[in-house]
Design an enzyme around this catalytic site. Structure first.
Site, short mmCIF file in Angstrom:
data_model
loop_
_atom_site.label_atom_id
_atom_site.label_comp_id
_atom_site.label_asym_id
_atom_site.label_seq_id
_atom_site.Cartn_x
_atom_site.Cartn_y
_atom_site.Cartn_z
N ASP A 90 0.91 -1.26 0.09
CA ASP A 90 0.11 -0.06 0.03
C ASP A 90 0.81 1.25 -0.10
OD1 ASP A 90 -2.19 -1.54 0.15
OD2 ASP A 90 -2.80 -0.89 2.12
N ASP A 238 -6.32 -8.13 14.31
CA ASP A 238 -5.55 -9.49 14.65
C ASP A 238 -6.33 -10.13 15.74
OD1 ASP A 238 -4.60 -7.74 16.32
OD2 ASP A 238 -2.64 -8.21 15.69
#
Length: 497
Positions: A90, A238
């Protein structure tokens, strides 16, 4: 005693009580660890054949470490026909050029490495992982952040545990390639050793939930999909996915004997930014999932541990209030001739602070560090934890108030040895107004120390000094390390989507 004074003392003691509860939880974690220490996880049978694995490498502006990351992953000892590597980029700087060139070099050597660049950072890391997953070939998906240098036997040591069809994720322990760089990196290493060696082992082997740490772990692809995929409504995607997967009945495995080396922040402002993201994300996850966890058909011990795990960062907010009330409480009790009552603080402080010492001494012993390394950093660890309270309390408040923010990456500099310098490199942690508040807290506690000395209240001094030093260190280091301008200004993070 006035009504206001009574209220202040009541709040003060209630905060001490809550903090002592969270502190005593560290004793409980150590107890669980030693109780289950030898309950080693073992693969359940053997896989009929090795599965296809996709390794995902999410990166954003990592020019100093991206080549090291890709080179290490391309050395994984696994059949080439079963291994795919995705570089999920990105980046908005020259990282993309470096990464793409490195990918092409390894592709020319016959490896299945793909470079996937996004110009829209929708969902940040979670969005990149989700988009990569749609194109992934593997039945299993490993993830490594840019600061990791995985060992070549990572897959050989983790994949066999998926012979049990109920296992959805395997996490390994982090090691720290620049542990010796400074007092700050030493402290971070000890913090992380405690989290992994003691907490993860205790939770996993006692049947409680624990979490994937965003990197150095491998997932069964169907587990991710069954749990609802990667979601980006928290800053700890996560932690969020881990709890959703375990609520679905998937089992996780932690392997403390398998390590994955990584670089940790050398810049105080970068470290504080990372801590802010983790603290805010954990409270966001608590708001999102704790009601479902408490209502689920789960043992009480699992729910209890999930509560302490997900809400632990509330302690930072309470620590800030406690820091404000400590001098006032001292003055009120001395003025009313209640000097002896100050001794009531002692058992609370023992539960809240000495538990930290016992916890981290145990972690250093278990990872094989020397006795001197176990004890010499303990006062600094406690002070640093206190000094971070302003930074992390802000994160907790933002999460409680549902204030959105972007995913601020942690700058990596490729720093390993003590002789290496990072100050003139491109990426720097961002300075905000909080260091000035931290320094103000330091002076505020200094006045309380002066007052305690004048009244000969010596047994309050160690605790006051811990708070004073912690605030001065965190605020002072932030300002000192930010005194030089960036060599090149880092691209600003996108706003939350």
């Amino acid at each position: 005693m006035t009504l206001v004074e009574s209220i202040l003392l009541t709040i003060y003691f209630l905060i001490l009580l809550v903090l002592s509860m969270y502190g005593s939880h560290r004793y409980f974690m150590a107890f669980l660890y030693y109780r289950h220490k030898y309950k080693m996880p073992m693969p359940n049978g053997r896989l009929a054949k090795l599965p296809a694995v996709t390794v995902q490498l999410p990166i954003f502006n990592e020019m100093y470490v991206v080549e090291r990351l890709i080179d290490a992953v391309c050395k994984l000892d696994y059949p080439r026909e079963l291994l795919e590597i995705q570089v999920l980029d990105d980046s908005t700087d020259e990282t993309s050029r470096i990464a793409e060139a490195c990918v092409e070099r390894h592709r020319a050597e016959g490896l299945d490495v793909v470079f996937l660049h996004r110009t829209n950072r929708h969902g940040f890391k979670a969005g990149a992982l989700e988009e990569g997953l749609r194109k992934a070939k593997g039945e299993f998906v490993a993830v490594f952040d840019a600061d990791f240098v995985t060992s070549s036997d990572f897959l050989k040591k983790t994949v066999p545990y998926f012979s049990d069809p109920k296992v959805g994720m395997v996490q390994v322990r982090w090691e720290h390639i620049n542990r010796e760089y400074s007092a700050l990196t030493q402290a971070q290493s000890i913090f992380l050793d405690g989290h992994f060696m003691i907490e993860h082992t205790a939770r996993n082997r006692s049947g409680r939930f624990f979490n994937f740490n965003g990197t150095a772990g491998i997932w069964r692809r169907s587990t991710i999909q069954d749990a609802g995929g990667w979601q980006h409504d928290t800053l700890t995607e996560d932690l969020d996915l881990s709890y959703r997967a375990q609520l679905k009945g998937w089992q996780f495995v932690f392997l403390p004997h398998v390590v994955s080396p990584a670089e940790i922040p050398v810049d105080m402002n970068a470290f504080k930014g990372q801590q802010h993201r983790w603290a805010k994300g954990s409270i966001q996850t608590a708001r999102k999932l704790l009601p479902a966890i408490l209502k689920a058909d789960l043992p009480f011990t699992v729910k209890q541990e999930a509560f302490f795990h997900l809400t632990n960062n509330i302690a930072y907010l309470l620590m800030v209030v406690l820091s404000l009330l400590m001098p006032a409480s001292l003055v009120i009790r001395i003025q009313h001739g209640w000097n002896a009552v100050l001794l009531l603080d002692f058992p609370f402080f023992v539960m809240a602070t000495l538990s930290v010492s016992a916890f981290f001494v145990a972690s250093q012993r278990e990872v094989g560090r020397s006795f001197w390394n176990q004890i010499k950093y303990l006062p600094f660890l406690m002070s640093l934890g206190i000094g971070l309270s302003v930074n992390n309390a802000k994160a907790v408040l933002e999460a409680l108030l549902n204030q959105a923010s972007g995913f601020a990456r942690t700058p990596k500099h490729g720093i390993v040895g003590k002789a290496e310098a990072w100050q003139k490199k491109k990426y720097r942690g961002r300075l905000n107004f909080l260091p000035f508040i931290e320094i103000a807290f330091g002076f505020y506690l200094s006045s309380a120390i002066g007052y305690a000395i004048s009244k000969h209240i010596w047994f309050s001094m160690p605790f006051l000094v811990l708070f004073q030093v912690g605030f001065f260190y965190c605020g002072g280091m932030s300002l000192w390390q930010a005194r030089r301008p960036r060599a090149v200004e880092e691209g600003s993070a996108a706003t939350a989507s």
